[in-house]
Enzyme design. Structure first.
Site, PDB file in Angstrom:
ATOM      1  NE  ARG A 253      -2.809   0.693   3.399  1.00 35.53           N
ATOM      2  CZ  ARG A 253      -2.169   1.244   4.436  1.00 35.53           C
ATOM      3  NH1 ARG A 253      -1.672   2.455   4.343  1.00 35.53           N
ATOM      4  NH2 ARG A 253      -2.049   0.585   5.565  1.00 35.53           N
TER       5      ARG A 253
ATOM      6  CE1 TYR B 180     -12.908  11.506 -18.301  1.00 36.47           C
ATOM      7  CE2 TYR B 180     -12.826  11.592 -15.910  1.00 36.47           C
ATOM      8  CZ  TYR B 180     -13.037  10.888 -17.070  1.00 36.47           C
ATOM      9  OH  TYR B 180     -13.369   9.562 -17.008  1.00 36.47           O
TER      10      TYR B 180
ATOM     11  CG  ASP C 105      -6.350  15.158 -16.938  1.00 39.19           C
ATOM     12  OD1 ASP C 105      -5.606  14.400 -17.593  1.00 39.19           O
ATOM     13  OD2 ASP C 105      -7.447  14.800 -16.466  1.00 39.19           O
TER      14      ASP C 105
ATOM     15  CE  LYS D  39      -9.292   6.868 -19.743  1.00 37.13           C
ATOM     16  NZ  LYS D  39      -9.590   8.187 -19.236  1.00 37.13           N
TER      17      LYS D  39
HETATM   18  C1  LIG Z   1     -10.201   8.821 -18.120  1.00 36.45           C
HETATM   19  C2  LIG Z   1      -9.805  10.177 -17.682  1.00 36.45           C
HETATM   20  C3  LIG Z   1      -9.697  10.495 -16.322  1.00 36.45           C
HETATM   21  C4  LIG Z   1     -10.045   9.516 -15.230  1.00 36.45           C
HETATM   22  O1  LIG Z   1      -9.193   8.429 -15.233  1.00 36.45           O
HETATM   23  P1  LIG Z   1      -9.591   6.971 -14.652  1.00 36.45           P
HETATM   24  O2  LIG Z   1      -8.355   6.203 -14.877  1.00 36.45           O
HETATM   25  O3  LIG Z   1     -10.778   6.504 -15.448  1.00 36.45           O
HETATM   26  O4  LIG Z   1      -9.938   7.162 -13.219  1.00 36.45           O
HETATM   27  C5  LIG Z   1      -9.277  11.768 -15.995  1.00 36.45           C
HETATM   28  N1  LIG Z   1      -9.007  12.700 -16.934  1.00 36.45           N
HETATM   29  C6  LIG Z   1      -9.107  12.429 -18.249  1.00 36.45           C
HETATM   30  C7  LIG Z   1      -8.811  13.491 -19.241  1.00 36.45           C
HETATM   31  C8  LIG Z   1      -9.522  11.165 -18.666  1.00 36.45           C
HETATM   32  O5  LIG Z   1      -9.641  10.905 -19.976  1.00 36.45           O
END
Ligand SMILES: *Cc1c(COP(=O)(O)O)cnc(C)c1O
Length: 389
Positions: A49, A101, A173, A198
């Site tokens: 953890r 997002y 982000d 992603k």
């Molecule tokens: C998918 C996404 C998130 C969230 O990520 P998770 O891995 O699904 O929690 C945050 N910001 C953007 C731009 C995303 O595409």
């Protein structure tokens, strides 16, 4: 180590052959706990953890690819974003880009107010709007580029510049661009967050998140938050993500060249009224994107003549799979009103430039001819079933 470029760093940073057998691929340390040599030698890694060898390795790689000093990995992108919001306390105020997002918006709307944290929105495409909503209590600003799903690209340097005039911590982000195309720390951001789900992992088989920063105090806070809240990623997920990130540079080249081909083909397709892709010369932010990105990314959105046609196209593709998410090797098509932007009202969506006639593509690494042919056949068959021809 000698100085290395992007693709080499992805393969070599923190990835020395393992000391026991010289395995070229880092072993999977699927262990919750690690034995102490003695009570006087506290091991650097003792409980998963807190951290784990697979996580530690991937943190170094991801930080290096973002030209950052420190990284923390989380069990999801949302956990990474929540971690950055934990820099705020009761009474603090935050600024959020209007086209942020959906999950980030949900935290600000539903959960942060319970901790006494309020949020105002600004237009990242017009950084002067920051001045209108900033207050003495404002501590943090968060934004992203390219935005979802309209793929607008705010000027990263300008937003950070205005935010820093007010002493705000700038969180960016970078999920949609990936570190292969854009490095926000070099453009003035203080913290970069990723949904590693992603492009970084890239194979639609892991949920994960990351923060990267050059600031040691911020790093220590984020690391401790993750330990306290227990949003640690699993060793196997980190192992998979490392396997993915090793090919990030190569994958992004193909995502970008395929997306450019798909976007250009769509501009000529019958029934398509508008194509959103920063790599098209008539995109409103084409020049900004060129000035801050090394490629225009793998995401393309387009609008069709009618809502019925858009829905029918989404259901008629054979190579593009109808699914949420993005950044994997396989191509996906999404319908924002029922997927990523389902929690907004129709009015809110239209206000943000997301009409119900819009589809979003995550363009994969297949043969581009197959992707174009698939979209053309889907549009033709959808126009037939919706009686437009
Ligand atoms: C998918 C996404 C998130 C969230 O990520 P998770 O891995 O699904 O929690 C945050 N910001 C953007 C731009 C995303 O595409």
């Amino acid at each position: 180590m000698i100085p290395m470029r992007f693709a080499t760093r992805a393969l070599r940073v923190a990835q020395e052959p393992d000391p026991k057998f010289r395995a070229v691929v880092p072993p999977l340390y699927q262990s919750s706990t690690f034995a102490w040599e003695s009570l006087d030698d506290i091991p650097k890694i003792d409980y998963t953890r807190c951290t784990n060898p697979n996580r530690d390795m991937l943190e170094q790689v991801v930080a290096s690819l973002e030209n950052g000093r420190f990284g923390v990995l989380y069990s999801s992108g949302m956990a990474a974003i929540a971690a950055t919001f934990s820099l705020l306390q009761n009474g603090d105020h935050m600024l959020m880009a209007e086209d942020i997002y959906g999950g980030t918006f949900r935290l600000a709307e539903k959960y942060l107010p319970k901790q006494g944290i309020t949020t105002s929105f600004f237009d990242a495409h017009n950084p002067e709007t920051i001045r209108k909503v900033v207050t003495p209590q404002t501590k943090l600003l968060i934004f992203e580029s390219p935005t979802n799903p309209t793929l607008r690209c705010p000027d990263l340097r300008k937003v950070a510049e205005v935010a820093h005039e007010y002493g705000l911590t700038v969180v960016f982000d970078n999920t949609f661009a990936s570190p292969a195309l854009q490095n926000p720390l070099d453009l003035g951001s203080d913290i970069v967050v990723h949904s590693t789900t992603k492009y970084i992992s890239g194979h639609s088989d892991v949920i994960g998140g990351a923060t990267i920063t050059n600031d040691l105090d911020i790093q220590n806070h984020l690391f401790e938050w993750n330990k306290a809240y227990g949003c640690a990623p699993s060793p196997f997920d980190n192992w998979l993500s490392l396997r993915g990130v090793r090919t990030l540079g190569l994958r992004m080249e193909k995502h970008c060249s395929n997306a450019q081909i798909v976007a250009e083909a769509l501009t000529k397709a019958e029934g398509v009224t508008k194509v959103h892709y920063p790599g098209l010369p008539d995109h409103p932010d084409h020049e900004i994107a060129k000035s801050q990105m090394r490629g225009f990314g793998g995401m393309v959105s387009f609008e069709l003549e009618t809502v019925e046609l858009a829905r029918a196209v989404a259901e008629s593709t054979k190579v593009f799979l109808l699914a949420e998410s993005l950044g994997g090797v396989e191509s996906l098509v999404a319908y924002p009103p029922l997927m990523s932007h389902a929690t907004m009202t129709e009015e809110q969506r239209v206000e943000r430039g997301i009409p119900p006639t819009m589809l979003r593509l995550s363009v994969g690494i297949e043969d581009p001819e197959d992707l174009v042919e698939d979209l053309i056949q889907a549009i033709a068959s959808a126009r037939k079933t919706t009686a437009l021809v």
